[in-house]
Design an enzyme around this catalytic site. Sequence first.
Site, PDB file in Angstrom:
ATOM      1  N   ALA A 165      -0.466   4.119   4.629  1.00 39.03           N
ATOM      2  CA  ALA A 165      -1.754   3.442   4.483  1.00 39.03           C
ATOM      3  C   ALA A 165      -2.169   2.688   5.743  1.00 39.03           C
ATOM      4  CB  ALA A 165      -1.704   2.476   3.292  1.00 39.03           C
ATOM      5  N   GLU A 172       9.518  12.545   6.838  1.00 39.61           N
ATOM      6  CA  GLU A 172       8.444  12.593   5.849  1.00 39.61           C
ATOM      7  C   GLU A 172       7.783  13.963   5.768  1.00 39.61           C
ATOM      8  OE1 GLU A 172       6.976   7.910   6.238  1.00 39.61           O
ATOM      9  OE2 GLU A 172       5.888   9.506   7.268  1.00 39.61           O
ATOM     10  N   GLN A 192      17.615   2.451  -2.589  1.00 40.20           N
ATOM     11  CA  GLN A 192      16.947   1.297  -3.198  1.00 40.20           C
ATOM     12  C   GLN A 192      17.761   0.019  -3.004  1.00 40.20           C
ATOM     13  OE1 GLN A 192      13.760   3.229  -3.672  1.00 40.20           O
ATOM     14  NE2 GLN A 192      13.813   1.160  -4.483  1.00 40.20           N
ATOM     15  N   LYS A 226       0.082  -0.155   6.867  1.00 41.26           N
ATOM     16  CA  LYS A 226       0.640  -1.488   6.671  1.00 41.26           C
ATOM     17  C   LYS A 226       1.236  -2.061   7.955  1.00 41.26           C
ATOM     18  CE  LYS A 226       3.365   0.037   3.455  1.00 41.26           C
ATOM     19  NZ  LYS A 226       2.848   1.422   3.407  1.00 41.26           N
ATOM     20  N   THR A 227       2.030  -1.249   8.639  1.00 39.22           N
ATOM     21  CA  THR A 227       2.709  -1.741   9.842  1.00 39.22           C
ATOM     22  C   THR A 227       1.715  -2.096  10.930  1.00 39.22           C
ATOM     23  OG1 THR A 227       4.642  -0.375   9.325  1.00 39.22           O
ATOM     24  CG2 THR A 227       4.439  -1.179  11.590  1.00 39.22           C
ATOM     25  N   GLY A 240       0.811  -1.209   0.000  1.00 33.79           N
ATOM     26  CA  GLY A 240       0.000   0.000   0.000  1.00 33.79           C
ATOM     27  C   GLY A 240       0.844   1.259   0.000  1.00 33.79           C
ATOM     28  N   LEU A 241       0.175   2.385  -0.197  1.00 35.49           N
ATOM     29  CA  LEU A 241       0.851   3.679  -0.210  1.00 35.49           C
ATOM     30  C   LEU A 241       1.524   3.971   1.124  1.00 35.49           C
ATOM     31  CD1 LEU A 241      -1.729   6.008  -2.037  1.00 35.49           C
ATOM     32  CD2 LEU A 241       0.345   4.994  -2.984  1.00 35.49           C
ATOM     33  N   ASP A 283       5.694  -6.550   6.204  1.00 34.78           N
ATOM     34  CA  ASP A 283       5.280  -5.156   6.079  1.00 34.78           C
ATOM     35  C   ASP A 283       5.937  -4.574   4.826  1.00 34.78           C
ATOM     36  OD1 ASP A 283       4.765  -2.473   6.381  1.00 34.78           O
ATOM     37  OD2 ASP A 283       5.947  -2.218   8.205  1.00 34.78           O
ATOM     38  N   ARG A 284       5.205  -4.521   3.765  1.00 31.61           N
ATOM     39  CA  ARG A 284       5.595  -4.123   2.407  1.00 31.61           C
ATOM     40  C   ARG A 284       6.364  -5.247   1.716  1.00 31.61           C
ATOM     41  NH1 ARG A 284       5.303   0.565  -0.171  1.00 31.61           N
ATOM     42  NH2 ARG A 284       5.500   2.016   1.590  1.00 31.61           N
TER      43      ARG A 284
END
Length: 271
Positions: A31, A164, A74, A33-34, A27-28, A98-99
């Site tokens: 979102a 962020e 990356q 996820k965690t 997800g974004l 998670d991701r």
Amino acid sequence: MSPEALLPRSGIPIAAGLENVYISIAGLIGAGKTTLARALGETMGLPVHYEPVNDNVYLEDFYADMKRYGFPLQIYLLNKRFRQQQQIVWEGRGGVQDRTIYEDAIFAKMLRDDGLMEEREYQTYISLFNNMSNFMRKPNVIVYLDVTPEESLSRINSRSRECEAGLPLAYLQKLHVAYEAFLQDISQIIPVLRVSWHEFHSAEAMAEQIRIKYADLRTIRSIDWGIGRTAEDLAREMDALAAPSTPAPKPAKRLEQEGSPDDVFATAELA
């Protein structure tokens, strides 16, 4: 075990094998996820493999200078997630991640397309990813938490991670488009449960939906090689398929009939 926990025809427990199920949450940014990964792990008794955020030595620098730190970030994330993959393989059991490792390629491509990663860097990343993929274990299912870019930004601001701060909405909108393309591709390889996540739901409710949908990811396809049918039968069937269809007359009385099983889905919508 309650009767509801059994498959109706064979009596096999619906949760059979779920101790080995490998679930990835996608997800974004922001979102949820965690939060869901942690709750699912506790509810389903599965180990959780978290996204490397707090110990990410590149993340803060990346948000400050994406062009300089895009490629090393990356590579760092690819290495971390591959290590998680190997841990799942070595442990010989399932887990909640998670991701997914596959999502990293979305961000790498966006960096390349935006001129923030050189083409040679991108090709190096893709080559490395492809080499690693030979040793990866595919998730049994990907749970995609569907939120709008606006909801994503609101949740990012709510959790107040310093690195962020100032993340623009335009970036999340572009990321959302990239995710839509990703889902179309990955769902051809791995089943995807697309979950409306505009409102949070309990881990118990989500775990139950995963159990139900995971049990549905089964299929029997038959090949009979035309046994019992003559060439004339096959010709008539082909003619019937080629002929224009005409509306069937409405029956005088509705008849109840048993429905045929649905085709196996790649993407499931959960309200």
